[in-house]
Design a protein around this motif. Structure first.
Motif, PDB file in Angstrom:
ATOM      1  N   LEU A 135      40.434  96.454  43.003  1.00  0.00           N
ATOM      2  CA  LEU A 135      40.355  97.721  43.732  1.00  0.00           C
ATOM      3  C   LEU A 135      41.583  97.921  44.612  1.00  0.00           C
ATOM      4  O   LEU A 135      42.098  99.039  44.737  1.00  0.00           O
ATOM      5  N   ALA A 136      42.071  96.838  45.218  1.00  0.00           N
ATOM      6  CA  ALA A 136      43.273  96.932  46.053  1.00  0.00           C
ATOM      7  C   ALA A 136      44.519  97.151  45.202  1.00  0.00           C
ATOM      8  O   ALA A 136      45.400  97.949  45.555  1.00  0.00           O
ATOM      9  N   LYS A 137      44.599  96.474  44.075  1.00  0.00           N
ATOM     10  CA  LYS A 137      45.780  96.554  43.220  1.00  0.00           C
ATOM     11  C   LYS A 137      45.889  97.904  42.526  1.00  0.00           C
ATOM     12  O   LYS A 137      47.008  98.439  42.356  1.00  0.00           O
ATOM     13  N   TYR A 138      44.758  98.477  42.124  1.00  0.00           N
ATOM     14  CA  TYR A 138      44.766  99.711  41.330  1.00  0.00           C
ATOM     15  C   TYR A 138      44.194 100.915  42.090  1.00  0.00           C
ATOM     16  O   TYR A 138      43.572 101.799  41.493  1.00  0.00           O
ATOM     17  N   ASP A 139      44.417 100.941  43.389  1.00  0.00           N
ATOM     18  CA  ASP A 139      44.096 102.103  44.231  1.00  0.00           C
ATOM     19  C   ASP A 139      42.645 102.555  44.080  1.00  0.00           C
ATOM     20  O   ASP A 139      42.355 103.765  44.024  1.00  0.00           O
ATOM     21  N   GLY A 140      41.741 101.591  44.003  1.00  0.00           N
ATOM     22  CA  GLY A 140      40.323 101.932  43.958  1.00  0.00           C
ATOM     23  C   GLY A 140      39.762 102.174  42.576  1.00  0.00           C
ATOM     24  O   GLY A 140      38.588 102.518  42.428  1.00  0.00           O
ATOM     25  N   LEU A 141      40.582 102.017  41.545  1.00  0.00           N
ATOM     26  CA  LEU A 141      40.139 102.219  40.150  1.00  0.00           C
ATOM     27  C   LEU A 141      39.378 103.542  39.993  1.00  0.00           C
ATOM     28  O   LEU A 141      38.244 103.577  39.512  1.00  0.00           O
ATOM     29  N   PRO A 142      39.967 104.656  40.361  1.00  0.00           N
ATOM     30  CA  PRO A 142      39.232 105.928  40.392  1.00  0.00           C
ATOM     31  C   PRO A 142      38.709 106.390  39.033  1.00  0.00           C
ATOM     32  O   PRO A 142      37.710 107.126  38.968  1.00  0.00           O
ATOM     33  N   ASP A 143      39.362 105.970  37.942  1.00  0.00           N
ATOM     34  CA  ASP A 143      38.909 106.394  36.618  1.00  0.00           C
ATOM     35  C   ASP A 143      37.800 105.505  36.059  1.00  0.00           C
ATOM     36  O   ASP A 143      37.274 105.778  34.977  1.00  0.00           O
ATOM     37  N   TYR A 144      37.438 104.465  36.796  1.00  0.00           N
ATOM     38  CA  TYR A 144      36.493 103.490  36.265  1.00  0.00           C
ATOM     39  C   TYR A 144      35.358 103.137  37.228  1.00  0.00           C
ATOM     40  O   TYR A 144      34.191 103.122  36.824  1.00  0.00           O
ATOM     41  N   PHE A 145      35.682 102.843  38.474  1.00  0.00           N
ATOM     42  CA  PHE A 145      34.717 102.302  39.422  1.00  0.00           C
ATOM     43  C   PHE A 145      33.640 103.327  39.754  1.00  0.00           C
ATOM     44  O   PHE A 145      33.930 104.433  40.191  1.00  0.00           O
ATOM     45  N   TRP A 146      32.375 102.972  39.506  1.00  0.00           N
ATOM     46  CA  TRP A 146      31.219 103.846  39.710  1.00  0.00           C
ATOM     47  C   TRP A 146      31.289 105.141  38.902  1.00  0.00           C
ATOM     48  O   TRP A 146      30.840 106.198  39.348  1.00  0.00           O
ATOM     49  N   THR A 147      31.846 105.091  37.706  1.00  0.00           N
ATOM     50  CA  THR A 147      31.848 106.279  36.844  1.00  0.00           C
ATOM     51  C   THR A 147      30.777 106.225  35.758  1.00  0.00           C
ATOM     52  O   THR A 147      30.373 107.266  35.229  1.00  0.00           O
ATOM     53  N   GLN A 148      30.297 105.031  35.408  1.00  0.00           N
ATOM     54  CA  GLN A 148      29.285 104.894  34.362  1.00  0.00           C
ATOM     55  C   GLN A 148      27.899 104.560  34.921  1.00  0.00           C
ATOM     56  O   GLN A 148      26.903 104.638  34.199  1.00  0.00           O
ATOM     57  N   VAL A 149      27.852 104.174  36.170  1.00  0.00           N
ATOM     58  CA  VAL A 149      26.587 103.917  36.862  1.00  0.00           C
ATOM     59  C   VAL A 149      26.592 104.735  38.142  1.00  0.00           C
ATOM     60  O   VAL A 149      27.574 104.743  38.884  1.00  0.00           O
ATOM     61  N   ASP A 150      25.496 105.430  38.407  1.00  0.00           N
ATOM     62  CA  ASP A 150      25.363 106.244  39.611  1.00  0.00           C
ATOM     63  C   ASP A 150      25.021 105.339  40.792  1.00  0.00           C
ATOM     64  O   ASP A 150      24.006 104.647  40.784  1.00  0.00           O
ATOM     65  N   LYS A 151      25.880 105.332  41.806  1.00  0.00           N
ATOM     66  CA  LYS A 151      25.635 104.452  42.952  1.00  0.00           C
ATOM     67  C   LYS A 151      24.362 104.833  43.710  1.00  0.00           C
ATOM     68  O   LYS A 151      23.819 104.031  44.471  1.00  0.00           O
ATOM     69  N   ASP A 152      23.863 106.062  43.508  1.00  0.00           N
ATOM     70  CA  ASP A 152      22.625 106.493  44.151  1.00  0.00           C
ATOM     71  C   ASP A 152      21.432 106.459  43.191  1.00  0.00           C
ATOM     72  O   ASP A 152      20.407 107.077  43.461  1.00  0.00           O
ATOM     73  N   LYS A 153      21.560 105.709  42.122  1.00  0.00           N
ATOM     74  CA  LYS A 153      20.484 105.630  41.141  1.00  0.00           C
ATOM     75  C   LYS A 153      19.191 105.095  41.753  1.00  0.00           C
ATOM     76  O   LYS A 153      18.113 105.630  41.519  1.00  0.00           O
ATOM     77  N   ASP A 154      19.296 104.037  42.554  1.00  0.00           N
ATOM     78  CA  ASP A 154      18.119 103.458  43.187  1.00  0.00           C
ATOM     79  C   ASP A 154      18.554 102.590  44.361  1.00  0.00           C
ATOM     80  O   ASP A 154      19.749 102.523  44.694  1.00  0.00           O
ATOM     81  N   GLU A 155      17.595 101.907  44.982  1.00  0.00           N
ATOM     82  CA  GLU A 155      17.929 101.106  46.171  1.00  0.00           C
ATOM     83  C   GLU A 155      18.841  99.938  45.831  1.00  0.00           C
ATOM     84  O   GLU A 155      19.597  99.456  46.693  1.00  0.00           O
ATOM     85  N   TYR A 156      18.827  99.493  44.589  1.00  0.00           N
ATOM     86  CA  TYR A 156      19.631  98.337  44.211  1.00  0.00           C
ATOM     87  C   TYR A 156      21.094  98.721  44.021  1.00  0.00           C
ATOM     88  O   TYR A 156      21.997  97.984  44.422  1.00  0.00           O
ATOM     89  N   THR A 157      21.343  99.863  43.411  1.00  0.00           N
ATOM     90  CA  THR A 157      22.724 100.335  43.285  1.00  0.00           C
ATOM     91  C   THR A 157      23.300 100.680  44.657  1.00  0.00           C
ATOM     92  O   THR A 157      24.476 100.399  44.934  1.00  0.00           O
ATOM     93  N   ARG A 158      22.487 101.275  45.505  1.00  0.00           N
ATOM     94  CA  ARG A 158      22.970 101.595  46.857  1.00  0.00           C
ATOM     95  C   ARG A 158      23.299 100.327  47.631  1.00  0.00           C
ATOM     96  O   ARG A 158      24.313 100.271  48.348  1.00  0.00           O
ATOM     97  N   ALA A 159      22.461  99.312  47.489  1.00  0.00           N
ATOM     98  CA  ALA A 159      22.719  98.048  48.184  1.00  0.00           C
ATOM     99  C   ALA A 159      24.018  97.422  47.707  1.00  0.00           C
ATOM    100  O   ALA A 159      24.816  96.901  48.509  1.00  0.00           O
ATOM    101  N   ALA A 160      24.265  97.458  46.391  1.00  0.00           N
ATOM    102  CA  ALA A 160      25.497  96.896  45.838  1.00  0.00           C
ATOM    103  C   ALA A 160      26.720  97.691  46.285  1.00  0.00           C
ATOM    104  O   ALA A 160      27.799  97.131  46.494  1.00  0.00           O
ATOM    105  N   ALA A 161      26.571  99.013  46.401  1.00  0.00           N
ATOM    106  CA  ALA A 161      27.697  99.850  46.816  1.00  0.00           C
ATOM    107  C   ALA A 161      28.047  99.656  48.287  1.00  0.00           C
ATOM    108  O   ALA A 161      29.223  99.681  48.676  1.00  0.00           O
ATOM    109  N   GLU A 162      27.030  99.453  49.109  1.00  0.00           N
ATOM    110  CA  GLU A 162      27.240  99.370  50.552  1.00  0.00           C
ATOM    111  C   GLU A 162      27.741  97.998  50.998  1.00  0.00           C
ATOM    112  O   GLU A 162      28.379  97.873  52.054  1.00  0.00           O
ATOM    113  N   ASN A 163      27.459  96.965  50.202  1.00  0.00           N
ATOM    114  CA  ASN A 163      27.813  95.604  50.627  1.00  0.00           C
ATOM    115  C   ASN A 163      28.278  94.802  49.404  1.00  0.00           C
ATOM    116  O   ASN A 163      27.556  93.947  48.899  1.00  0.00           O
ATOM    117  N   LEU A 164      29.489  95.099  48.958  1.00  0.00           N
ATOM    118  CA  LEU A 164      30.026  94.458  47.755  1.00  0.00           C
ATOM    119  C   LEU A 164      30.484  93.032  48.062  1.00  0.00           C
ATOM    120  O   LEU A 164      31.328  92.814  48.919  1.00  0.00           O
TER     121      LEU A 164
END
Length: 385
Positions: A75-104
């Motif tokens: 993420l640091a090397k590729y400026d956040g990977l905007p074309d890939y990171f969280w594009t195939q899974v919705d970070k707000d899909k459920d409590e588990y995706t939100r937990a992973a997004a908030e505390n990686l």
């Protein structure tokens, strides 16, 4: 499946230092990793990624043409990977995706170079060592145009674990005429709860082959990877072998969207309930023509348990060809009698039939990995009967 109480697990403060030489790991940990397909020697592998609890401890590529990084470094090397990171899974899909997004905590980033044919698999291991630890990971895999890669990922817990939670986000990108074989082996424990969330996209002429093996107990697991075939001629195949002994609850399945002409999708699952509960899902949606999909779900109940097969086909265009075959039952007595007539006793005959049912030959695994799985199947038989 019931929700899990994330407050019961520790999601901070369990980072470990770098481990340059994985052969220095505790013998018991090395054994658990090997049972999930990860060889700490690195023999026959093009690279290794290992995370223990909340952080990366080892990350190394040993062959040209493949890049392996911790996801935070990527993420640091590729400026956040905007074309890939969280594009195939919705970070707000459920409590588990939100937990992973908030505390990686970590996860792997694996990318091939265009045209690279990586001969040996990359291996990764997401390991839970501490008691009552919760682990948030996010994996991104990019297989560039005209390249080929096999990833063996093993998820495991330390022997004697009193409890652990694994929340894993994975996103796959198979570019034009590329091929990815992704083999996941779960080696959990009776106290482990698991919530992976997975999505991916396959471009024109690309191939995605997914193998999933779960032969050991797990307290509560829920998995439903979804792959979109977005380019003409793209192919996806899911193979899964699952055993649920007493106390295990497994809600597992796969989803394929045929969204471009000449695409093909196949889902093949083999499940055995030996006292536990399995929900075996499968979904193929045909949204373009010509396109073909086939779903096959077969289950055995040995010594009690529940198997609930849910095959789904959706045809949204004239000319889509979709089929499914689902069966849940027991070992046929005539099959046992046939083998007994050729010199086997009843237990030998039953074991032979079970091993044939759990055949992983179609997965295209390296010989040494297949041997590990075969040994695990033999050990699992003891609990089945």
């Amino acid at each position: 499946m019931k929700d899990i109480n994330l407050d019961a697990f520790t999601f901070s403060g369990m980072n470990r230092g770098e481990i340059p030489d994985l052969t220095s790991l505790d013998a018991a940990d090395k054994t658990e990793m090997l049972m999930s397909g990860v060889d700490v020697s690195g023999k026959g592998r093009s690279g290794t990624y290992l995370q223990i609890d909340h952080g990366k401890v080892h990350c190394r590529a040993s062959q040209p043409g493949v890049e392996i990084l911790d996801i935070k470094e990527a993420l640091a090397k590729y400026d956040g990977l905007p074309d890939y990171f969280w594009t195939q899974v919705d970070k707000d899909k459920d409590e588990y995706t939100r937990a992973a997004a908030e505390n990686l905590h970590g996860g792997y980033f694996i990318r091939t170079e265009k045209g690279a044919k990586i001969a040996d698999p990359v291996q990764s291991c997401l390991f839970l060592k501490s008691d009552m630890v919760g682990q948030n990971v996010h994996n991104v895999v990019i297989v560039e145009e005209d390249s080929e890669l096999h990833i063996i990922t093993g998820c495991s817990v330390a022997h004697g674990s009193k409890g652990a939670a694994h929340l894993g986000i994975s996103e796959f990108f198979v570019k034009k005429n590329a091929k990815l074989t992704f083999t996941m082996i779960h080696n959990w424990a009776e106290t482990t709860v698991v919530r992976p969330r997975t999505g991916g996209i396959v471009e024109e002429g690309g191939v995605f082959l997914n193998n999933y093996v779960l032969l050991k107990p797990v307290h509560d697991l829920q998995s439903y990877p979804a792959i979109t075939l977005a380019g003409r001629g793209a192919v996806a195949r899911f193979n899964s072998v699952i055993v649920a002994p007493t106390g295990s609850k497994v809600d597992s399945g796969s989803k394929i969207l045929l969204n471009a002409p000449d695409t093909r999708g196949e889902i093949i699952s083999r499940t055995i309930a030996s006292g536990g509960t399995i929900i075996a899902r499968g979904y193929i949606g045909g949204h373009s023509v010509p396109a073909r999909g086939h779903l096959e779900c077969k289950g055995l109940i040995l010594g009690g348990g529940i198997i609930h097969a849910i095959p789904e086909l959706l045809g949204a265009r004239d000319g889509v060809e979709l089929s499914h075959e689902a069966a849940v039952g027991k070992i046929a007595q005539e099959e046992i009698e046939y083998l007994m007539a050729r010199g086997m006793d009843e237990e030998e005959a039953t074991s032979t039939i079970v091993r044939g049912f759990l055949n992983v030959d179609i997965m295209g695994l390296p010989a040494e990995l297949k041997e590990v799985i075969d040994r695990t199947i033999q050990e699992t038989e003891k609990d089945m009967f």
